[in-house]
Motif scaffolding. Structure first.
Motif, PDB file in Angstrom:
ATOM      1  N   PRO A 257       0.823  -1.216   0.000  1.00 24.13           N
ATOM      2  CA  PRO A 257       0.000   0.000   0.000  1.00 24.13           C
ATOM      3  C   PRO A 257       0.856   1.266   0.000  1.00 24.13           C
ATOM      4  O   PRO A 257       1.893   1.329   0.648  1.00 24.13           O
ATOM      5  N   LEU A 258       0.383   2.263  -0.735  1.00 25.99           N
ATOM      6  CA  LEU A 258       1.065   3.557  -0.780  1.00 25.99           C
ATOM      7  C   LEU A 258       0.299   4.611   0.016  1.00 25.99           C
ATOM      8  O   LEU A 258       0.670   5.773   0.022  1.00 25.99           O
ATOM      9  N   ASP A 259      -0.775   4.181   0.686  1.00 27.76           N
ATOM     10  CA  ASP A 259      -1.609   5.170   1.374  1.00 27.76           C
ATOM     11  C   ASP A 259      -1.373   5.177   2.880  1.00 27.76           C
ATOM     12  O   ASP A 259      -2.212   5.648   3.647  1.00 27.76           O
ATOM     13  N   GLY A 260      -0.244   4.637   3.310  1.00 27.87           N
ATOM     14  CA  GLY A 260       0.063   4.629   4.743  1.00 27.87           C
ATOM     15  C   GLY A 260      -0.631   3.523   5.495  1.00 27.87           C
ATOM     16  O   GLY A 260      -0.579   3.489   6.725  1.00 27.87           O
ATOM     17  N   ALA A 261      -1.280   2.592   4.773  1.00 30.31           N
ATOM     18  CA  ALA A 261      -2.050   1.550   5.450  1.00 30.31           C
ATOM     19  C   ALA A 261      -1.196   0.351   5.855  1.00 30.31           C
ATOM     20  O   ALA A 261      -1.717  -0.597   6.430  1.00 30.31           O
ATOM     21  N   ALA A 262       0.098   0.374   5.584  1.00 26.78           N
ATOM     22  CA  ALA A 262       0.937  -0.778   5.927  1.00 26.78           C
ATOM     23  C   ALA A 262       1.128  -0.854   7.434  1.00 26.78           C
ATOM     24  O   ALA A 262       1.700   0.037   8.050  1.00 26.78           O
ATOM     25  N   SER A 263       0.639  -1.935   8.041  1.00 34.09           N
ATOM     26  CA  SER A 263       0.770  -2.108   9.489  1.00 34.09           C
ATOM     27  C   SER A 263       1.919  -3.056   9.793  1.00 34.09           C
ATOM     28  O   SER A 263       1.990  -4.157   9.232  1.00 34.09           O
ATOM     29  N   LEU A 264       2.785  -2.642  10.719  1.00 33.06           N
ATOM     30  CA  LEU A 264       3.890  -3.516  11.119  1.00 33.06           C
ATOM     31  C   LEU A 264       3.386  -4.708  11.918  1.00 33.06           C
ATOM     32  O   LEU A 264       4.121  -5.668  12.143  1.00 33.06           O
ATOM     33  N   ASP A 265       2.132  -4.660  12.366  1.00 32.17           N
ATOM     34  CA  ASP A 265       1.561  -5.791  13.088  1.00 32.17           C
ATOM     35  C   ASP A 265       0.914  -6.799  12.139  1.00 32.17           C
ATOM     36  O   ASP A 265       0.443  -7.850  12.572  1.00 32.17           O
TER      37      ASP A 265
ATOM     38  N   ALA B 216       9.913  -1.815   8.590  1.00 30.31           N
ATOM     39  CA  ALA B 216       9.710  -0.422   9.021  1.00 30.31           C
ATOM     40  C   ALA B 216      10.564   0.521   8.183  1.00 30.31           C
ATOM     41  O   ALA B 216      10.104   1.609   7.794  1.00 30.31           O
ATOM     42  N   ARG B 217      11.797   0.121   7.894  1.00 25.43           N
ATOM     43  CA  ARG B 217      12.660   0.969   7.051  1.00 25.43           C
ATOM     44  C   ARG B 217      12.034   1.139   5.657  1.00 25.43           C
ATOM     45  O   ARG B 217      12.079   2.227   5.074  1.00 25.43           O
ATOM     46  N   LEU B 218      11.487   0.043   5.127  1.00 21.23           N
ATOM     47  CA  LEU B 218      10.890   0.109   3.783  1.00 21.23           C
ATOM     48  C   LEU B 218       9.630   0.972   3.789  1.00 21.23           C
ATOM     49  O   LEU B 218       9.411   1.804   2.905  1.00 21.23           O
ATOM     50  N   ARG B 219       8.799   0.779   4.809  1.00 22.92           N
ATOM     51  CA  ARG B 219       7.576   1.580   4.915  1.00 22.92           C
ATOM     52  C   ARG B 219       7.918   3.060   5.078  1.00 22.92           C
ATOM     53  O   ARG B 219       7.304   3.927   4.426  1.00 22.92           O
ATOM     54  N   ASP B 220       8.919   3.349   5.896  1.00 20.94           N
ATOM     55  CA  ASP B 220       9.319   4.751   6.094  1.00 20.94           C
ATOM     56  C   ASP B 220       9.864   5.352   4.797  1.00 20.94           C
ATOM     57  O   ASP B 220       9.655   6.539   4.520  1.00 20.94           O
ATOM     58  N   ALA B 221      10.554   4.537   4.031  1.00 22.99           N
ATOM     59  CA  ALA B 221      11.069   5.034   2.747  1.00 22.99           C
ATOM     60  C   ALA B 221       9.907   5.404   1.831  1.00 22.99           C
ATOM     61  O   ALA B 221       9.922   6.463   1.184  1.00 22.99           O
ATOM     62  N   LEU B 222       8.895   4.556   1.793  1.00 20.49           N
ATOM     63  CA  LEU B 222       7.740   4.876   0.937  1.00 20.49           C
ATOM     64  C   LEU B 222       6.993   6.103   1.449  1.00 20.49           C
ATOM     65  O   LEU B 222       6.508   6.928   0.659  1.00 20.49           O
ATOM     66  N   ASP B 223       6.939   6.236   2.769  1.00 23.85           N
ATOM     67  CA  ASP B 223       6.282   7.420   3.339  1.00 23.85           C
ATOM     68  C   ASP B 223       7.020   8.705   2.959  1.00 23.85           C
ATOM     69  O   ASP B 223       6.431   9.790   2.969  1.00 23.85           O
ATOM     70  N   ALA B 224       8.308   8.579   2.646  1.00 20.86           N
ATOM     71  CA  ALA B 224       9.140   9.752   2.316  1.00 20.86           C
ATOM     72  C   ALA B 224       9.172  10.029   0.808  1.00 20.86           C
ATOM     73  O   ALA B 224       9.963  10.863   0.351  1.00 20.86           O
ATOM     74  N   ARG B 225       8.306   9.345   0.057  1.00 18.49           N
ATOM     75  CA  ARG B 225       8.427   9.414  -1.403  1.00 18.49           C
ATOM     76  C   ARG B 225       8.169  10.811  -1.968  1.00 18.49           C
ATOM     77  O   ARG B 225       8.649  11.130  -3.063  1.00 18.49           O
ATOM     78  N   ASP B 226       7.430  11.652  -1.242  1.00 18.26           N
ATOM     79  CA  ASP B 226       7.191  13.015  -1.747  1.00 18.26           C
ATOM     80  C   ASP B 226       8.486  13.814  -1.822  1.00 18.26           C
ATOM     81  O   ASP B 226       8.545  14.838  -2.511  1.00 18.26           O
ATOM     82  N   GLY B 227       9.508  13.363  -1.089  1.00 21.86           N
ATOM     83  CA  GLY B 227      10.812  14.033  -1.142  1.00 21.86           C
ATOM     84  C   GLY B 227      11.606  13.690  -2.397  1.00 21.86           C
ATOM     85  O   GLY B 227      12.651  14.305  -2.653  1.00 21.86           O
ATOM     86  N   ALA B 228      11.115  12.714  -3.167  1.00 16.85           N
ATOM     87  CA  ALA B 228      11.782  12.355  -4.425  1.00 16.85           C
ATOM     88  C   ALA B 228      11.205  13.230  -5.526  1.00 16.85           C
ATOM     89  O   ALA B 228       9.993  13.210  -5.783  1.00 16.85           O
ATOM     90  N   ILE B 229      12.065  14.002  -6.154  1.00 15.75           N
ATOM     91  CA  ILE B 229      11.596  14.971  -7.148  1.00 15.75           C
ATOM     92  C   ILE B 229      12.319  14.718  -8.465  1.00 15.75           C
ATOM     93  O   ILE B 229      13.553  14.687  -8.515  1.00 15.75           O
ATOM     94  N   GLY B 230      11.537  14.507  -9.520  1.00 15.43           N
ATOM     95  CA  GLY B 230      12.145  14.186 -10.811  1.00 15.43           C
ATOM     96  C   GLY B 230      12.978  12.924 -10.682  1.00 15.43           C
ATOM     97  O   GLY B 230      12.504  11.909 -10.168  1.00 15.43           O
TER      98      GLY B 230
END
Ligand SMILES: C[S@@+](CC[C@H](N)C(=O)[O-])C[C@H]1O[C@@H](n2cnc3c(N)ncnc32)[C@H](O)[C@@H]1O
Length: 195
Positions: free
Chosen positions: A12-20, A80-94
């Motif tokens: 999921p890209l909508d923040g729905a990934a649960s570590l549980d 968690a590292r992977l989920r956090d990376a996806l959560d930071a995707r708005d910081g990727a530009i071009g």
């Protein structure tokens, strides 16, 4: 350099990934194991290797063995590292990736763009491919695998066009992380020759 690319179709890209519930988060458990199988040995990191997760053919998370810090073998912390990376995707530009933690990058790259950025022979891992012992051992290969789903038709077409080889690592259908371990062993031993 060794690169391993896994096609992550359902994370999921909508923040729905649960570590549980890692399996329920698009098989984040499997993807975390893919990353640790690609990069970790018993007491070390394969500094000559990078793991790439192409997520929904929109974003690619790249974990670089040369620069990653504090990568641990357990699924949960890696997920968690992977989920956090996806959560930071708005910081990727071009074509500029974001690097939300040391050695973990996220960029706006689909499969084609990710492969464009990688050198070396392209090897598709496929259950119906040529047995590894019948192939010569490539220099600086990029292996491409799918997650728990089949390659989509578009992915299969792209790989049929670009791949230098399509290999089977054995007669059984394995999980992606298990396939990575076999591929590493094939490379580590120079084609099952040097132990
Ligand atoms: C669990 S399998 C994919 C699921 C399978 N296609 C299905 O739908 O039943 C995960 C991936 O690992 C790789 N793989 C699994 N077994 C393999 C084998 N024996 N040889 C080469 N690659 C393999 C392939 O890239 C495959 O897409």
């Amino acid at each position: 350099m060794r690169d391993f690319v896994c096609l992550a179709h359902e994370v999921p890209l909508d923040g729905a990934a649960s570590l549980d519930d890692l399996p329920g988060a698009g098989r984040l458990d499997l993807l975390a194991r893919f990353v640790t199988s690609a990069l970790l040995t018993s007491h070390g990191v394969r500094e000559d290797t990078a793991a790439h997760l192409v997520v929904r053919d929109q974003f690619t998370v790249r974990v670089d063995g040369a620069t990653v810090r504090n990568l641990r073998p357990d699924e949960r912390s890696t997920a968690a590292r992977l989920r956090d990376a996806l959560d930071a995707r708005d910081g990727a530009i071009g074509h500029q990736e974001a690097e939300p933690s040391p050695g973990v990058h996220v960029g706006r790259f689909d499969l084609a763009a990710t492969l464009d950025r990688l050198d070396g022979p392209l090897v598709q891992c496929h259950e119906a491919g040529t047995p590894l012992p019948e192939e010569s051992v490539p220099e600086d290969p990029t292996f491409v695998l799918s997650d728990h789903r089949d390659f989509t038709d578009a992915e299969a077409d792209l790989l049929a066009e670009r791949a230098d080889a399509r290999v089977s690592v054995g007669p059984e259908r394995l999980h992606a992380d298990q396939t990575v371990t076999v591929a590493h062993n094939w490379l580590d031993t120079g084609g099952y020759r040097t132990y």
